[in-house]
Scaffold this active site. Structure first.
Site, short mmCIF file in Angstrom:
data_model
loop_
_atom_site.label_atom_id
_atom_site.label_comp_id
_atom_site.label_asym_id
_atom_site.label_seq_id
_atom_site.Cartn_x
_atom_site.Cartn_y
_atom_site.Cartn_z
N SER A 206 0.74 -1.15 0.15
CA SER A 206 -0.06 -0.06 0.12
C SER A 206 1.12 1.17 -0.05
O SER A 206 2.03 0.99 0.48
CB SER A 206 -0.98 -0.15 1.17
OG SER A 206 -0.14 0.09 2.43
N GLY A 256 -9.62 -5.06 3.77
CA GLY A 256 -9.70 -6.04 2.75
C GLY A 256 -9.33 -5.40 1.22
O GLY A 256 -9.44 -6.33 0.24
N ALA A 257 -9.33 -4.01 1.27
CA ALA A 257 -9.17 -3.73 -0.12
C ALA A 257 -7.78 -4.28 -0.82
O ALA A 257 -8.23 -4.80 -2.21
CB ALA A 257 -9.09 -2.14 -0.20
N GLY A 258 -6.92 -4.13 -0.22
CA GLY A 258 -5.44 -4.37 -0.89
C GLY A 258 -5.47 -6.08 -1.03
O GLY A 258 -5.09 -6.51 -2.14
N ASP A 259 -6.17 -6.78 0.01
CA ASP A 259 -6.16 -8.28 -0.23
C ASP A 259 -7.01 -8.80 -1.62
O ASP A 259 -6.61 -9.46 -2.52
CB ASP A 259 -6.86 -9.11 0.74
CG ASP A 259 -6.41 -8.41 2.16
OD1 ASP A 259 -5.28 -8.22 2.22
OD2 ASP A 259 -7.15 -8.53 3.17
N ASN A 283 -7.73 -3.32 -9.28
CA ASN A 283 -8.48 -1.91 -8.82
C ASN A 283 -10.24 -2.47 -8.71
O ASN A 283 -10.70 -1.79 -7.95
CB ASN A 283 -8.24 -1.01 -9.86
CG ASN A 283 -6.82 -0.35 -9.64
OD1 ASN A 283 -6.39 -0.35 -8.81
ND2 ASN A 283 -6.60 0.67 -10.54
N1 LIG Z 1 -12.33 4.23 -1.76
C1 LIG Z 1 -11.94 3.59 -2.91
N2 LIG Z 1 -12.31 3.75 -4.00
C2 LIG Z 1 -12.03 2.98 -5.26
N3 LIG Z 1 -11.09 2.20 -5.38
C3 LIG Z 1 -10.52 1.90 -3.80
C4 LIG Z 1 -11.13 2.57 -2.66
N4 LIG Z 1 -9.99 2.30 -1.83
C5 LIG Z 1 -9.22 1.27 -2.21
N5 LIG Z 1 -9.49 0.98 -3.58
C6 LIG Z 1 -9.01 0.08 -4.40
O1 LIG Z 1 -8.45 -1.03 -3.82
C7 LIG Z 1 -6.90 -1.06 -3.99
C8 LIG Z 1 -6.11 -1.37 -2.27
O2 LIG Z 1 -6.65 -0.11 -1.49
P1 LIG Z 1 -5.38 0.25 -0.66
O3 LIG Z 1 -4.58 0.95 -1.21
O4 LIG Z 1 -6.17 1.27 0.35
O5 LIG Z 1 -5.04 -0.96 0.09
P2 LIG Z 1 -4.54 -1.28 1.62
O6 LIG Z 1 -4.26 0.01 2.31
O7 LIG Z 1 -3.50 -2.36 1.47
O8 LIG Z 1 -6.07 -1.99 2.10
P3 LIG Z 1 -6.32 -2.71 3.40
O9 LIG Z 1 -4.88 -2.92 4.29
O10 LIG Z 1 -7.46 -2.00 4.00
O11 LIG Z 1 -6.49 -4.24 2.75
C9 LIG Z 1 -6.77 0.33 -4.63
O12 LIG Z 1 -5.45 0.15 -5.26
C10 LIG Z 1 -7.95 0.47 -5.32
O13 LIG Z 1 -7.75 -0.09 -6.70
O1 LIG Z 2 -8.71 -9.04 7.86
C1 LIG Z 2 -7.70 -7.81 7.65
C2 LIG Z 2 -7.13 -7.85 6.20
O2 LIG Z 2 -6.85 -8.99 5.98
C3 LIG Z 2 -6.18 -6.85 6.00
O3 LIG Z 2 -5.68 -6.92 4.67
C4 LIG Z 2 -5.09 -6.73 7.24
O4 LIG Z 2 -4.24 -5.72 7.08
C5 LIG Z 2 -5.68 -6.86 8.64
O5 LIG Z 2 -4.65 -7.17 9.37
C6 LIG Z 2 -6.90 -7.97 8.74
O6 LIG Z 2 -7.15 -7.90 10.03
#
Ligand SMILES: Nc1ncnc2c1ncn2[C@@H]1O[C@H](COP(=O)(O)OP(=O)(O)OP(=O)(O)O)[C@@H](O)[C@H]1O
Ligand SMILES: O[C@H]1[C@H](O)[C@@H](O)[C@H](O)[C@@H](O)[C@H]1O
Length: 373
Positions: A206, A256-259, A283
């Site tokens: 991220s 879970g956005a990143g996952d 995305n």
């Molecule tokens: N508010 C949003 N609107 C549209 N797309 C989003 C948004 N938030 C996240 N995304 C999509 O999800 C992807 C991953 O989000 P982010 O960069 O926030 O990951 P993260 O911080 O690892 O998430 P997490 O740790 O909560 O799983 C982004 O690259 C984007 O494509």
């Molecule tokens: O369920 C969530 C999710 O998997 C995220 O990616 C992580 O950053 C958190 O630690 C976890 O609690």
């Protein structure tokens, strides 16, 4: 640089054949997520990157692409009888509790790159050891730990078993405060994982994690993807980079956005897309994830539309494309068209409301812990 003995051995590894030629290996534990706002619990959900990842792989992989999950939980696991994704059985560690996180959301409007929540690891289940992995070759592997459970030797074993390994940086650079379990990051370069990077295909971080990964150094060893929340993502490889546009979403829970991104990206590769085109699918599923609490439910019509698009746009997969030797990174000529078609499909997500109950906090409780705990 000549390959070391391990690498030479990896290159001679037999290729998986037959029905499971595209089989994947997902490694990382399920967890319990407790969401807090203003000191109050506003949601309790199934978490763990492996849960979000299997949800998206189930939804978006080509039909011939199976996968197995290696995950650990304790006897207190609250979602053992929940529908997918936790129906993929986890290894039970009766002597340890299920990994659990408290996520404290701030009321301040988060900027696209500011940390949106304070995470605390409250319990940690056992790590996943190399011997916990099935002893057979896989087309690809996803190292998606949340609490330090993917040990360096486990990642190394994944690299030996899988033709291409995709890694979430959170599996490598998280450190946990000894007193209160607060999550912080350490520089990847100082960890035992650093020497494995050159045998990894993709490393996703991220924008908060990116400075700890050291993008300029890491991109010389593998392709680095930096996700930028609502701004989409960027890919950096040795010799090039690309920005990939996001999809609109109304964010109710960023967990879970990143996952979901990483699994969408992997599914895109499995369909034969280039890395920059596959990032569109990342995305797409990242945006879908933030619009629901916990592991999201996808509208069947939306999934049908996505599959139709991929069948139409993806190149024929006569040989698996998810293979370190054959990745292409550049966007294809149909990149913008693919984005437009997926944007159209995303509208079908809202054909009917997702199964969530508004609780007035902007966080909805989509999943209650099921019995079986
Ligand atoms: N508010 C949003 N609107 C549209 N797309 C989003 C948004 N938030 C996240 N995304 C999509 O999800 C992807 C991953 O989000 P982010 O960069 O926030 O990951 P993260 O911080 O690892 O998430 P997490 O740790 O909560 O799983 C982004 O690259 C984007 O494509
Ligand atoms: O369920 C969530 C999710 O998997 C995220 O990616 C992580 O950053 C958190 O630690 C976890 O609690």
């Amino acid at each position: 640089m000549p390959p070391d003995d391990d690498e030479a051995e990896d290159q001679q590894q037999p290729q998986p054949k037959g029905a499971h030629a595209l089989e994947g290996l997902v490694v990382g534990s399920y967890c319990h997520d407790v969401l807090l706002r203003g000191g109050r619990v506003v949601g309790e959900t199934l978490g763990g990157a492996a849960a979000f990842v299997s949800n998206v792989l189930d939804a978006a992989s080509p039909p011939e692409a199976a996968f197995c999950v290696v995950s650990k939980v304790g006897a207190d696991f609250a979602y053992a009888s929940a529908p997918a994704p936790a129906r993929r059985p986890a290894l039970l560690c009766p002597a340890r509790p299920t990994t659990s996180f408290h996520a404290r959301f701030s009321d301040a409007a988060a900027s696209a790159h500011a940390p949106d929540r304070q995470l605390r690891r409250v319990h940690a289940c056992d790590p996943i050891y190399p011997d916990d992995l099935p002893d057979r070759p896989f087309a690809y592997g996803l190292a998606v730990g949340v609490a330090g459970e993917v040990l360096p030797e486990t990642l190394e074993r994944m690299i030996r078993l899988c033709r291409a390994v995709l890694v979430d940086a959170q599996a490598l650079i998280r450190a946990f405060d000894a007193e209160d379990g607060g999550v912080r990051h350490v520089a990847l370069e100082g960890t035992p994982y650093a020497r494995l990077l050159q045998r990894v295909a993709f490393l996703k971080a991220s924008s908060e994690e990116a400075p700890y990964v050291g993008v300029e150094t890491a991109r010389r060893r593998c392709c680095v993807i930096v996700t930028e929340g609502r701004d989409g993502c960027r890919l950096y490889w040795d010799g090039g980079e690309a920005r990939v546009a996001p999809f609109p979403a109304v964010q109710v829970d960023p967990t879970g956005a990143g996952d979901s991104y990483l699994a969408g990206f992997a599914a895109g590769l499995l369909w034969g897309l280039s890395a920059t085109d596959a990032a569109l699918l990342g995305n797409f599923f990242g945006a879908a994830a933030v619009s629901q609490v916990g592991v999201p439910t996808f509208h069947p019509k939306m999934l049908q539309a996505v599959k139709r698009i991929l069948e139409d746009k993806a190149i024929p997969r006569s040989s698996p494309c998810i293979n370190g030797a054959f990745f292409t990174f550049q966007r294809s000529i149909m990149h913008d068209e693919l984005h437009a078609s997926l944007e159209e499909a995303a509208r079908l997500m809202h054909d009917q409301p997702p199964p969530a109950t508004e609780n007035g906090d902007g966080i909805h409780s989509a999943q209650e812990p099921t019995s079986g705990c």
